[in-house]
Design a protein around this motif. Structure first.
Motif, PDB file in Angstrom:
ATOM      1  N   VAL A  80       0.854  -1.190   0.000  1.00  0.00           N
ATOM      2  CA  VAL A  80       0.000   0.000   0.000  1.00  0.00           C
ATOM      3  C   VAL A  80       0.889   1.238   0.000  1.00  0.00           C
ATOM      4  N   ASP A  81       0.783   2.032  -1.054  1.00  0.00           N
ATOM      5  CA  ASP A  81       1.612   3.235  -1.194  1.00  0.00           C
ATOM      6  C   ASP A  81       0.722   4.378  -1.671  1.00  0.00           C
ATOM      7  N   SER A  82       0.344   5.300  -0.824  1.00  0.00           N
ATOM      8  CA  SER A  82       0.782   5.497   0.537  1.00  0.00           C
ATOM      9  C   SER A  82      -0.356   5.976   1.422  1.00  0.00           C
ATOM     10  N   LEU A  83      -0.099   5.920   2.715  1.00  0.00           N
ATOM     11  CA  LEU A  83      -1.107   6.372   3.670  1.00  0.00           C
ATOM     12  C   LEU A  83      -1.265   7.887   3.668  1.00  0.00           C
ATOM     13  N   GLY A  84      -0.205   8.603   3.334  1.00  0.00           N
ATOM     14  CA  GLY A  84      -0.319  10.058   3.242  1.00  0.00           C
ATOM     15  C   GLY A  84      -1.327  10.477   2.194  1.00  0.00           C
ATOM     16  N   SER A  85      -1.316   9.805   1.058  1.00  0.00           N
ATOM     17  CA  SER A  85      -2.311  10.103   0.019  1.00  0.00           C
ATOM     18  C   SER A  85      -3.710   9.756   0.509  1.00  0.00           C
ATOM     19  N   TRP A  86      -3.832   8.652   1.245  1.00  0.00           N
ATOM     20  CA  TRP A  86      -5.140   8.261   1.780  1.00  0.00           C
ATOM     21  C   TRP A  86      -5.647   9.318   2.768  1.00  0.00           C
ATOM     22  N   VAL A  87      -4.770   9.803   3.636  1.00  0.00           N
ATOM     23  CA  VAL A  87      -5.157  10.843   4.590  1.00  0.00           C
ATOM     24  C   VAL A  87      -5.597  12.102   3.845  1.00  0.00           C
ATOM     25  N   ALA A  88      -4.897  12.455   2.790  1.00  0.00           N
ATOM     26  CA  ALA A  88      -5.241  13.653   2.022  1.00  0.00           C
ATOM     27  C   ALA A  88      -6.665  13.581   1.473  1.00  0.00           C
ATOM     28  N   TRP A  89      -7.114  12.384   1.094  1.00  0.00           N
ATOM     29  CA  TRP A  89      -8.488  12.225   0.610  1.00  0.00           C
ATOM     30  C   TRP A  89      -9.516  12.615   1.671  1.00  0.00           C
ATOM     31  N   GLY A  90      -9.165  12.434   2.951  1.00  0.00           N
ATOM     32  CA  GLY A  90     -10.134  12.663   4.024  1.00  0.00           C
ATOM     33  C   GLY A  90      -9.995  13.976   4.760  1.00  0.00           C
ATOM     34  N   LEU A  91      -9.232  14.905   4.234  1.00  0.00           N
ATOM     35  CA  LEU A  91      -8.995  16.157   4.970  1.00  0.00           C
ATOM     36  C   LEU A  91     -10.240  17.013   5.137  1.00  0.00           C
ATOM     37  N   GLU A  92     -11.220  16.857   4.280  1.00  0.00           N
ATOM     38  CA  GLU A  92     -12.432  17.667   4.390  1.00  0.00           C
ATOM     39  C   GLU A  92     -13.457  17.060   5.342  1.00  0.00           C
ATOM     40  N   LEU A  93     -13.188  15.873   5.858  1.00  0.00           N
ATOM     41  CA  LEU A  93     -14.116  15.240   6.804  1.00  0.00           C
ATOM     42  C   LEU A  93     -14.031  15.900   8.168  1.00  0.00           C
ATOM     43  N   ASP A  94     -15.162  15.956   8.872  1.00  0.00           N
ATOM     44  CA  ASP A  94     -15.135  16.438  10.253  1.00  0.00           C
ATOM     45  C   ASP A  94     -14.456  15.379  11.117  1.00  0.00           C
ATOM     46  N   ASP A  95     -14.118  15.738  12.335  1.00  0.00           N
ATOM     47  CA  ASP A  95     -13.350  14.837  13.197  1.00  0.00           C
ATOM     48  C   ASP A  95     -14.052  13.504  13.439  1.00  0.00           C
ATOM     49  N   TRP A  98     -13.844  11.410  10.309  1.00  0.00           N
ATOM     50  CA  TRP A  98     -12.454  10.993  10.120  1.00  0.00           C
ATOM     51  C   TRP A  98     -12.121   9.815  11.027  1.00  0.00           C
ATOM     52  N   LEU A  99     -12.481   9.934  12.308  1.00  0.00           N
ATOM     53  CA  LEU A  99     -12.188   8.852  13.257  1.00  0.00           C
ATOM     54  C   LEU A  99     -12.873   7.557  12.848  1.00  0.00           C
ATOM     55  N   SER A 100     -14.069   7.652  12.299  1.00  0.00           N
ATOM     56  CA  SER A 100     -14.794   6.475  11.824  1.00  0.00           C
ATOM     57  C   SER A 100     -14.049   5.823  10.653  1.00  0.00           C
ATOM     58  N   HIS A 101     -13.564   6.627   9.713  1.00  0.00           N
ATOM     59  CA  HIS A 101     -12.800   6.081   8.581  1.00  0.00           C
ATOM     60  C   HIS A 101     -11.492   5.455   9.058  1.00  0.00           C
ATOM     61  N   CYS A 102     -10.854   6.078  10.032  1.00  0.00           N
ATOM     62  CA  CYS A 102      -9.614   5.510  10.579  1.00  0.00           C
ATOM     63  C   CYS A 102      -9.872   4.168  11.231  1.00  0.00           C
ATOM     64  N   GLY A 135      -1.533  21.620   8.940  1.00  0.00           N
ATOM     65  CA  GLY A 135      -1.459  21.118  10.314  1.00  0.00           C
ATOM     66  C   GLY A 135      -2.382  19.936  10.540  1.00  0.00           C
ATOM     67  N   LEU A 136      -3.569  19.998   9.942  1.00  0.00           N
ATOM     68  CA  LEU A 136      -4.528  18.901  10.066  1.00  0.00           C
ATOM     69  C   LEU A 136      -3.964  17.634   9.428  1.00  0.00           C
ATOM     70  N   PHE A 137      -3.361  17.776   8.241  1.00  0.00           N
ATOM     71  CA  PHE A 137      -2.745  16.629   7.578  1.00  0.00           C
ATOM     72  C   PHE A 137      -1.673  16.015   8.461  1.00  0.00           C
ATOM     73  N   ARG A 138      -0.782  16.841   8.967  1.00  0.00           N
ATOM     74  CA  ARG A 138       0.316  16.351   9.810  1.00  0.00           C
ATOM     75  C   ARG A 138      -0.232  15.621  11.028  1.00  0.00           C
ATOM     76  N   ASP A 139      -1.215  16.204  11.700  1.00  0.00           N
ATOM     77  CA  ASP A 139      -1.756  15.602  12.920  1.00  0.00           C
ATOM     78  C   ASP A 139      -2.503  14.298  12.640  1.00  0.00           C
ATOM     79  N   ARG A 140      -3.313  14.288  11.591  1.00  0.00           N
ATOM     80  CA  ARG A 140      -4.070  13.078  11.276  1.00  0.00           C
ATOM     81  C   ARG A 140      -3.151  11.943  10.836  1.00  0.00           C
ATOM     82  N   LEU A 141      -2.176  12.254  10.015  1.00  0.00           N
ATOM     83  CA  LEU A 141      -1.263  11.219   9.557  1.00  0.00           C
ATOM     84  C   LEU A 141      -0.442  10.676  10.723  1.00  0.00           C
ATOM     85  N   GLY A 142       0.085  11.546  11.560  1.00  0.00           N
ATOM     86  CA  GLY A 142       0.876  11.103  12.707  1.00  0.00           C
ATOM     87  C   GLY A 142       0.082  10.236  13.667  1.00  0.00           C
TER      88      GLY A 142
END
Length: 176
Positions: A80-95, A98-102, A135-142
């Motif tokens: 799977v390449d990569s999770l960063g791209s996957w996170v980017a798809w969900g940046l417009e989701l509310d928290d 997002w947590l449900s998708h995670c 910042g949201l991307f960094r925090d969600r990915l981390g």
């Protein structure tokens, strides 16, 4: 789990690990399809495509990663390449969404019948992102990476073309 900054060699290392399984390989891409408006992205995608042997299967899944992982057959290795791209798809989701998708992704990783090699970008090593979305991307990915590393059988950090076995050389940070 293979982590590393941009241009570190993490995808090359993940490809090496996938080959070492001896299983047939399915490359699971999460990124956007390149367009003529972004020739640099096209260049990066072309580099990855040129390295893949013709016998590897490819699935371009975008944000549908959880569903794709659950549909994989046993006796294959999915890179799977990569999770960063996957996170980017969900940046417009509310928290909450997002947590449900995670959670869906974490469950899919645990329940997948395939051997998985997950690649993820390391961010936040330097400058704090000047935008809220950065910042949201960094925090969600981390946050996602920490949860996935807990489930991984092996964890690697790739920096400057060198792979470091995180399980052999690190300690878990206490959460208290």
């Amino acid at each position: 789990m293979v982590l590393g900054p941009a241009r570190s060699g993490k995808s090359l290392w993940a490809e090496h690990l996938a080959r070492q399984t001896g299983l047939p390989i399915t490359y699971v891409a999460t990124g956007l399809q390149p367009t003529s408006a972004d020739p640099k992205w096209q260049e990066r995608v072309d580099i990855h495509r040129s390295r893949r042997p013709a016998h590897w299967q490819v699935q371009e899944v975008g944000f549908e990663l959880s569903k794709a992982l659950l549909a994989l057959p046993p006796q294959i290795c999915a890179l799977v390449d990569s999770l960063g791209s996957w996170v980017a798809w969900g940046l417009e989701l509310d928290d909450g969404s997002w947590l449900s998708h995670c959670q869906e992704l974490l469950n899919a990783v645990s329940d997948s019948r395939a051997e998985l090699v997950l690649v993820s970008e390391q961010t936040g090593w330097g400058v704090v992102p000047p935008t809220a979305i950065g910042g949201l991307f960094r925090d969600r990915l981390g946050g996602l990476e920490q949860q996935l590393v807990e489930r991984a059988q092996q964890s690697w950090l790739v920096v400057a073309g060198r792979a470091l076995d995180l399980d052999a050389h690190t300690f878990v940070v206490p959460r208290s």
